[in-house]
Design a protein around this motif. Structure first.
Motif: not given
Length: 214
Positions: A69-96
């Motif tokens: 199974m593969t989870v694919v995401g898109w990271l645009d550093p100019s979108q600071s809010r989306a980057t922060q939300q994606y980072g926090k959630m990816l951190d949490s999901v990956y750690q589990q």
């Protein structure tokens, strides 16, 4: 009395030999039915496009994703809010799921220096160098084209990276669902679906964000 004791003993033995296996089978079949229903409830958004032409900037995309199974995401550093939300959630999901087999997380990175962006992002959100994690550089055209190829439901101006939306790809390389990681319930749904197919490591609990809830 002896006769009744004998009958009672026989009934207990029959219950252990027949009743308990039947009950176990019932609950196992119910669990299987729930798992099957959850999987079949997913959509079908086409076959995962080949990302092999994109340059890895951190980690490496596995050569063979079929069967995983593969989870694919898109990271645009100019979108600071989306980057922060994606980072926090990816951190949490990956750690589990860090110790789970046949599960990968790959992120398409847009920007002038995708290597530096990927490294900073990984360090900020506790994402180690791991075979499960890969970051691929994508110029503006490829970044938006892959979003279309994965049929992302893009709001607003329709630009990838404006929202922390990920695509889930199943073992047959079919894109089965999209999740907006800014939505706590959708994040929980992602974890629950993955854990139905790829069990969480022992003693792990479903956590949306490790330090605090949204």
């Amino acid at each position: 009395m002896a006769k009744w004791n004998k009958i009672g003993g026989t009934l207990i033995v029959l219950f252990m030999l027949i009743g308990l296996p039947a009950i176990s089978y019932y609950y196992l079949s119910q669990g299987y039915a729930y798992r099957k229903e959850a999987i079949l409830a997913q959509g079908a958004y086409g076959t995962m496009p080949d990302l092999g032409g994109l340059t890895p900037v951190r980690g490496k995309l596995p050569e063979e994703l079929r069967g995983a199974m593969t989870v694919v995401g898109w990271l645009d550093p100019s979108q600071s809010r989306a980057t922060q939300q994606y980072g926090k959630m990816l951190d949490s999901v990956y750690q589990q799921f860090a110790d789970s087999p046949n599960l990968y997380f790959t992120t398409l990175v847009k920007g002038d220096d995708p290597s530096a962006t990927a490294t900073e992002f990984a360090l900020t959100y506790n994402l180690p160098l791991s075979p499960m994690l890969s970051f691929l550089a994508a110029d503006a055209a490829a970044f938006n084209q892959t979003a279309r190829d994965f049929a992302l439901p893009l709001p607003g101006s329709g630009q990838a990276g404006e929202m922390p939306i990920v695509a889930l790809v199943d073992s047959s390389l079919t894109i089965v669902k999209h999740y907006d990681l800014a939505d706590r319930q959708q994040t929980i749904g992602l974890v629950q679906l993955i854990s139905l197919i790829i069990p969480l490591p022992e003693k792990a609990d479903i956590i949306v964000e490790r330090k605090k809830e949204l």
